[in-house]
Design a protein around this motif. Structure first.
Motif, mmCIF file in Angstrom:
data_model
loop_
_atom_site.group_PDB
_atom_site.id
_atom_site.type_symbol
_atom_site.label_atom_id
_atom_site.label_comp_id
_atom_site.label_asym_id
_atom_site.label_seq_id
_atom_site.Cartn_x
_atom_site.Cartn_y
_atom_site.Cartn_z
ATOM 1 N N GLY A 738 0.813 -1.103 -0.085
ATOM 2 C CA GLY A 738 0.072 0.107 -0.018
ATOM 3 C C GLY A 738 0.880 1.157 -0.042
ATOM 4 N N ARG A 739 0.339 2.358 0.814
ATOM 5 C CA ARG A 739 1.038 3.491 0.964
ATOM 6 C C ARG A 739 2.233 3.513 2.179
ATOM 7 N NH1 ARG A 739 0.089 8.579 -1.229
ATOM 8 N NH2 ARG A 739 1.140 10.378 -0.147
ATOM 9 N N ARG A 742 5.903 8.857 0.689
ATOM 10 C CA ARG A 742 5.478 9.421 -0.531
ATOM 11 C C ARG A 742 5.033 8.284 -1.582
ATOM 12 N NH1 ARG A 742 6.008 14.732 -0.968
ATOM 13 N NH2 ARG A 742 6.330 14.227 -3.474
ATOM 14 N N LEU A 743 5.446 6.981 -1.206
ATOM 15 C CA LEU A 743 5.420 5.979 -2.142
ATOM 16 C C LEU A 743 4.056 5.201 -2.188
ATOM 17 C CD1 LEU A 743 8.664 4.089 -1.691
ATOM 18 C CD2 LEU A 743 8.010 5.768 -3.548
ATOM 19 N N GLU A 744 3.389 4.942 -3.261
ATOM 20 C CA GLU A 744 1.991 4.312 -3.241
ATOM 21 C C GLU A 744 2.082 3.048 -3.962
ATOM 22 O OE1 GLU A 744 -0.706 6.695 -5.276
ATOM 23 O OE2 GLU A 744 -0.640 8.295 -3.738
ATOM 24 N N ASN A 745 1.169 1.948 -3.646
ATOM 25 C CA ASN A 745 1.172 0.912 -4.103
ATOM 26 C C ASN A 745 2.776 -0.075 -4.121
ATOM 27 O OD1 ASN A 745 -1.332 0.768 -4.931
ATOM 28 N ND2 ASN A 745 -0.967 1.955 -6.937
ATOM 29 N N ALA A 793 6.830 0.879 -7.109
ATOM 30 C CA ALA A 793 6.292 1.822 -6.545
ATOM 31 C C ALA A 793 5.624 2.799 -7.442
ATOM 32 C CB ALA A 793 6.837 1.929 -5.115
ATOM 33 N N ASP A 794 4.634 3.611 -7.223
ATOM 34 C CA ASP A 794 4.325 4.676 -7.792
ATOM 35 C C ASP A 794 4.428 5.935 -6.653
ATOM 36 O OD1 ASP A 794 3.170 3.480 -10.006
ATOM 37 O OD2 ASP A 794 1.263 3.126 -9.026
ATOM 38 N N PHE A 795 4.694 6.985 -7.295
ATOM 39 C CA PHE A 795 4.956 8.204 -6.388
ATOM 40 C C PHE A 795 4.306 9.424 -6.997
ATOM 41 C CE2 PHE A 795 8.328 8.309 -9.067
ATOM 42 C CZ PHE A 795 8.513 9.593 -9.465
#
Length: 795
Positions: A738-739, A742-745, A793-795
């Motif tokens: 998860g989060r 600042r990183l998501e997924n 990861a997404d940001f």
């Protein structure tokens, strides 16, 4: 000679038709509801994918979100590609990072994909078949940009492996049987693959990913999305990918880097202009090509001598170190090295404009340039300086540009679509011989196969091709009632190629002149396509698809493929009056049942080939002679069936079985000798494939395992040699944290390819040809068991 299959199939499961895949289990590939979805009533879309634009030029999927495994539903829009399979980005999520777009198709029924590396990125060691059609008989496009024949030593485009980073794929659409009248391709005989890049995101952000694994594999990817920059919605992304791995046998590396840019400029609500750019740099050591005899006598581990130049130097003089002399062709058992290097620039400007309420215009303007070197050490040809071996380097150059333009008009219950495609392609194909260094007693050298080549001692041959292609089409989709769609259309194709000889070294080519100063024209005035789709009752669907297709004459350097130009001037003159372009009639009919817990599909297809060209090899192993012949007709009948079950929340189980019976209609006569090929099975494609996939998602964790069985495949045209059957099992696991900050997924992944460590042989991707009878050196060993772990990861 026949190698005994390693496995015996004892499975009789239901499965899914290749021509139209009715199900997309958790793996992320799904069947379109045939060629034309109903207007007005549209089934619910899954969370994996968003509805794409109804026009072919702007099919872009949204970024997928993690969900439980489920069937990817039909997207309601006009398409002219017959029954279609949609492959979402989800398939790349389950696979090893950096997996090529072609390997992503390996679990689709009716598709045979084989590679000598785990990611499927070795351009010289992959092979793709769809319903018996090889990858050079299948059309490829990227955002409407034609990619030409997606093969090793491509002459009219760009290999799909290097066209777009897999992380930037929005979705892919595959028609498996009848092709498409609006597909910009001159080599569509049976199906097409349309790759759509993902769009930039509306908000500023990006993606970071890193993977490591067996054989010092490293894969890194970074993408930055600008988000909307102004009130008009201008947005773009840039990305960079780097993939580096060592060979799993022998020494050497396979390096691949790539940069992508996409910019989208919306114009009002239903129009847009977009720009796509691709830069790809490939530098790969290739695996040694082998024979059945080599594998039987020396095992699966034979590789090139690199970096031990002394062993290669000695072998060229008949001094062997690894039992090479126990084979009938010791000099060809191993070379010093074989490499591929290429740099490509590809760009396309895509216009999607709504001109009126019922009128749309789509156009693509594109350009492509490639410079490449393919090299191998030749123990049969001494260097001019006295070294017993030399370096043979093919240095092709591609320069092409073109445009497509189409109009779509809705009137009443009809949707009329017509367009044009033009391309000019200049292909320069030269081959040179360079000196290898002399080696003194006690001296140790490791010549770099990627060194800058200059000052050849011979230009072995050279040919320059110039091709102009024009294709037009028109089609109509009629919906007399809401649950019935009928489609009819046709295309016309005109492709003219002229070739000129620019070099010929007679001691190497064995002829005083190559095909040059000549040309051939491929013309098909009426290539029709008909299809229908009927949704009856609540969960049931019937469809049919019929089309005629034609392939333009392929182009190649001397003796490198099944091209009428890849021969001597004398052979070309003899065959010119009788050579004809390859054509096919493809028919398919099927039934599909779709429900919340169960999906079932069955489909049958038939293909009639005419004037099939083949690269045939005859003579001894030490002195093979490659010729190009018209093999006559081929008759193909097949059936695919599939079943997907979702018994529990988060669990999806898929089984498919594919049967294909393809035989030659004629015997082959070569130099006065007739070979009994009539009724023999077509080479390289199996008659039976079984595939199973299971995926389970529990909270933030997901697991998948898939198994693929491929039956034995004839290797020679007379079927007296064959390649063994084999199983492949792959496993994957992921956990989404998860989060975090600042990183998501933030997701960790683990994959094992070829879990059971199967050993198997595949044809190489260089169109090396098949023997009329017996053995030939055009095989490579499939990738062994390998392990990979990564984070994203997404940001």
């Amino acid at each position: 000679m026949r190698i005994v299959p390693q496995n015996k199939l004892a499975l009789r499961h239901l499965a899914l038709l290749s021509t139209v895949l009715a199900v997309i289990p958790s793996y992320g590939w799904a069947a379109e509801k045939s060629q034309h979805a109903r207007k007005g009533k549209m089934p619910p879309l899954p969370l994996h994918t968003a509805p794409a634009s109804r026009t072919p030029a702007a099919r872009h999927a949204a970024t997928p979100r993690p969900v439980q495994p489920e069937l990817l539903q039909v997207q309601g829009r006009r398409v002219s590609h017959g029954a279609q399979t949609v492959i979402s980005q989800h398939v790349f999520t389950n696979a090893v990072a950096g997996t090529s777009v072609m390997k992503a198709l390996q679990n689709v029924p009716g598709v045979l994909f084989q590679s000598d590396d785990a990611q499927g990125v070795d351009t010289g060691g992959v092979k793709l078949y769809i319903h018996g059609f090889s990858q050079n008989q299948i059309g490829f496009s990227l955002d409407g940009i034609p990619l030409g024949e997606s093969v090793y030593r491509n002459y009219n485009g760009l290999n799909a492996v290097a066209a777009l980073s897999s992380e930037n794929v929005g979705h892919m659409e595959m028609s498996q049987g009848a092709g498409a009248v609006d597909m910009p391709s001159t080599n569509v005989l049976g199906g097409a693959i349309m790759i759509s890049s993902s769009d930039p995101k509306d908000k500023f952000g990006g993606t970071l990913a890193a993977t490591g694994g067996s054989n010092a594999t490293t894969h890194a990817f970074i993408r930055i999305d600008s988000g909307k920059l102004n009130p008009t919605g201008t947005k773009f992304y840039v990305s960079y990918m780097r993939n580096d791995t060592k060979l799993w046998k022998g020494y050497g590396t396979q390096f691949f880097q790539q940069a992508n840019l996409k910019l989208v400029q919306p114009i009002h609500n239903e129009s847009s202009v977009s720009l796509l750019f691709d830069w790809a740099d490939v530098q790969q050591f290739n695996y040694q090509s082998e024979t059945l005899e080599t594998v039987q006598k020396l095992g699966y581990g034979i590789s090139n001598y690199y970096p031990n130049y002394r062993l290669a130097y000695n072998a060229a003089q008949g001094i062997y170190s690894h039992g090479e002399d126990t084979t009938s062709d010791p000099k060809d058992v191993s070379y010093y090295a074989g490499t591929t290097a290429s740099r490509d620039l590809l760009g396309g400007l895509n216009f999607h404009l709504k001109l009126a309420d019922h009128l749309r215009w789509d156009s693509v303007v594109y350009g492509h340039n490639q410079k490449a070197n393919t090299q191998w050490s030749d123990p049969w040809m001494a260097s001019a300086n006295g070294a017993p071996l030399s370096e043979i380097v093919k240095q092709p150059d591609i320069q092409r540009f073109g445009l497509t333009s189409s109009m779509t008009y809705d009137i009443g219950k009809h949707e009329i679509h017509g367009g044009i495609w033009y391309e000019n392609n200049k292909y320069v194909s030269n081959m040179y011989a360079y000196n290898d260094p002399l080696l003194a007693d006690g001296q140790t050298l490791t010549p770099n196969p990627f060194r800058k080549w200059s000052d050849p001692f011979a230009k072995l041959w050279g040919q320059t091709y110039n091709t102009n292609t024009m294709q037009t089409y028109i089609e109509d989709t009629w919906r007399p009632v809401k649950n019935l769609s009928l489609h009819a259309g046709f295309k016309s194709m005109l492709s003219t190629t002229r070739v000129g000889q620019t070099g010929n070294y007679e001691p190497y080519t064995g002829t005083n002149a190559l095909a040059g100063g000549v040309g051939l024209t491929t013309f098909g005035a009426f290539l029709p396509h008909f299809s229908g789709d009927w949704h009856f009752l609540t969960h049931h669907e019937l469809y049919f698809d019929i089309a005629k297709n034609m392939r333009a004459y392929p182009q190649s350097g001397y003796h490198l493929s099944a091209s009428p130009f890849a021969v001597s001037q004398e052979a070309f003159d003899l065959s010119r009056s009788s050579v004809k372009p390859e054509t096919s009639w493809a028919y398919s009919v099927g039934y599909r049942f779709t429900q919340r817990r169960v999906d079932f599909s069955v489909s049958a297809y038939r293909v009639n080939f005419s004037n099939r060209l083949g690269a045939l090899v005859q003579g001894s192993q030490t002195n093979p002679q490659t010729t190009v012949l018209n093999l006559g007709g081929v008759t193909m009948n097949g059936v695919d069936a599939g079943l997907t079950l979702r018994p529990l929340h988060g669990l999806s189980i898929f089984n498919s079985i594919s049967y294909n019976h393809s035989t030659y209609d004629n015997n082959i006569t070569q130099q006065g000798t007739t070979y009994a090929t009539k009724g023999k099975h077509v080479v390289n494609y199996p008659d039976l494939m079984y595939k199973a996939t299971a995926e389970y998602t529990y909270k933030k964790a997901s697991f998948n395992i898939d198994a693929l069985y491929t039956s034995s495949r004839p290797f020679s045209y007379t079927n007296d040699t064959s390649l063994p059957s084999y199983w492949l099992v792959n496993f994957g696991a992921r956990y989404n944290f998860g989060r975090i900050g600042r990183l998501e997924n933030l997701t960790a992944s683990f994959n094992v390819t070829n879990l059971t460590g199967s050993r198997y042989l595949i044809m190489t991707g260089d169109d090396g040809g098949n023997p009329l009878s017996g053995d030939y050196q055009s095989l490579v060993v499939g990738a062994p068991r390998q392990f990979f772990g990564g984070v994203k990861a997404d940001f």
